[in-house]
Design an enzyme around this catalytic site. Structure first.
Site, PDB file in Angstrom:
ATOM      1  N   TYR A 149       0.847  -1.209   0.000  1.00  0.00           N
ATOM      2  CA  TYR A 149       0.000   0.000   0.000  1.00  0.00           C
ATOM      3  C   TYR A 149       0.881   1.258   0.000  1.00  0.00           C
ATOM      4  O   TYR A 149       0.691   2.166  -0.821  1.00  0.00           O
ATOM      5  CB  TYR A 149      -0.883  -0.029   1.243  1.00  0.00           C
ATOM      6  CG  TYR A 149      -1.754   1.187   1.447  1.00  0.00           C
ATOM      7  CD1 TYR A 149      -2.834   1.442   0.615  1.00  0.00           C
ATOM      8  CD2 TYR A 149      -1.514   2.057   2.512  1.00  0.00           C
ATOM      9  CE1 TYR A 149      -3.651   2.553   0.826  1.00  0.00           C
ATOM     10  CE2 TYR A 149      -2.326   3.155   2.734  1.00  0.00           C
ATOM     11  CZ  TYR A 149      -3.398   3.398   1.890  1.00  0.00           C
ATOM     12  OH  TYR A 149      -4.205   4.491   2.109  1.00  0.00           O
ATOM     13  N   LYS A 153       1.461   4.307  -2.743  1.00  0.00           N
ATOM     14  CA  LYS A 153       1.188   5.713  -2.405  1.00  0.00           C
ATOM     15  C   LYS A 153       2.393   6.597  -2.716  1.00  0.00           C
ATOM     16  O   LYS A 153       2.237   7.718  -3.188  1.00  0.00           O
ATOM     17  CB  LYS A 153       0.759   5.839  -0.940  1.00  0.00           C
ATOM     18  CG  LYS A 153      -0.619   5.275  -0.654  1.00  0.00           C
ATOM     19  CD  LYS A 153      -1.690   6.033  -1.415  1.00  0.00           C
ATOM     20  CE  LYS A 153      -3.088   5.515  -1.148  1.00  0.00           C
ATOM     21  NZ  LYS A 153      -4.095   6.143  -2.038  1.00  0.00           N
TER      22      LYS A 153
END
Ligand SMILES: NC(=O)c1ccc[n+]([C@@H]2O[C@H](COP(=O)([O-])OP(=O)(O)OC[C@H]3O[C@@H](n4cnc5c(N)ncnc54)[C@H](O)[C@@H]3O)[C@@H](O)[C@H]2O)c1
Length: 326
Positions: A149, A153
């Site tokens: 994740y 990002k």
């Protein structure tokens, strides 16, 4: 916000509109810019409560051609790109997280370049990793996250910077901390405990927390998150030095701290701990407290809800929801 200037955003597309943020952001955008101007989309068909308030369409944001067609048909000038796979789900299925998070952002940015749209994309405190200073975490610092994740990002922030610098796309974004809200449930993040705890407090006065009692993380109540998104998108672009990656926070919480605040309203509330090693290690790699002075200086960020105000409001809404659902 008092009023929106005539010449500002008018035709809006929201991806991932059925999620935790979208379910709050879409109604507010419709209040500000007009119901028919805000097209909500999601990869899944949403329930009546999400689709009856205004235009809705199923859209897989990873499909560039479909995104392009929907933007063109709706004559959108601004995309709020919320479709994503969050941290805990992303650790269970990292390839899915990479695919959804990167392909959808690349599709939205490419369509924005072709059709002249502005783009808002949330980043996250998940961009930080074990080597980042934890308290305070500066605006500009080490970003070597340990989760898929977080990797998406960081790459997403860089991709937005690239489309802005190289192609002139008006990209903007904030690094949200954990978001607390009622309504649509959180989508599988490391900070979901701070939402779950209210539902369990109202329903049974007991909660088993998957993070340890002293795990401190930045948090924000959803009404502040929605205000942040709109304020950033309405800000003077000439002042936005950190346009795709503003640290924003409202409070720092540990499970023990929030439980104590809830006990001021529900004295019998008890929390026990059953630690999930995956989510605990993600939380341990994230900041204890981020420095959001750049957001405050560049576009006037200032949260309205602290832990006391948020807890009282959450319990009012969650308590009522629990009572009315029997
Ligand atoms: N909620 C938080 O605490 C938090 C914190 C920091 C950053 N963010 C970021 O904010 C954004 C929105 O988060 P959220 O909490 O609303 O997430 P969520 O998981 O609640 O919602 C995401 C939505 O995206 C949809 N979606 C998934 N794949 C899709 C696809 N291929 N095409 C279209 N839609 C798709 C899902 O159906 C879901 O409705 C994400 O980028 C997330 O990383 C959230």
């Amino acid at each position: 916000m008092a009023s929106i200037a005539e010449e500002s955003l008018k035709r809006i597309l929201v991806t991932g509109a059925g999620g935790q943020i979208g379910s709050w952001l879409v109604p507010r955008l419709r209040e500000l810019y007009g119901t028919s101007n805000v097209l909500a989309t999601d990869v899944r068909q949403l329930g009546a409560e999400a689709t009856e308030g205004g235009p809705f369409q199923v859209l897989d944001a990873t499909q560039t051609r479909s995104v392009g067609q929907v933007v063109m048909r709706h004559e959108a000038d601004t995309v709020f790109h919320l479709a994503a796979i969050l941290s805990a789900v992303g650790e269970r299925d990292p390839r899915l997280a990479w695919h959804v998070n990167m392909a959808s952002l690349e599709a939205v940015l490419e369509v924005a370049r072709e059709q002249g749209c502005a783009v808002f994309t949330p980043s996250s405190i998940g961009v930080f990793g074990p080597g980042t200073p934890k308290d305070p975490t500066p605006q500009d610092t080490v970003m070597r996250p340990g989760t898929m994740y977080g990797i998406t990002k960081v790459a997403g922030e860089l991709l937005c910077d690239y489309y802005h610098a190289r192609h002139g796309v008006d990209t903007r974004g904030v690094r949200f901390p954990g978001l607390v809200s009622y309504g649509a449930p959180p989508g599988g993040g490391t900070t979901d405990w701070a939402v779950d705890i209210f539902h369990h407090a109202a329903a049974s006065a007991r909660y088993t927390c998957f993070l340890g009692p002293d795990t401190q993380l930045d948090m924000m109540y959803m009404p502040d998150a929605v205000r942040a998104i709109i304020a950033l998108m309405e800000a003077d672009p000439a002042r936005l030095w950190h346009r795709n990656a503003f640290n924003v926070t409202a409070m720092q919480l540990t499970p023990e701290h929030l439980a104590a605040e809830i006990r001021r309203h529900l004295p019998d509330f008890r929390v026990t701990y059953d630690i999930d090693p995956v989510r605990q290690s993600i939380a341990d790699s994230w900041p204890d407290r981020i420095d959001d002075s750049a957001a405050r200086a560049e576009w006037g960020w200032c949260p309205e809800f602290d832990i006391e105000a948020m807890t009282a409001d959450m319990l009012k809404h969650v308590g009522l929801a629990t009572a009315s659902s029997g």
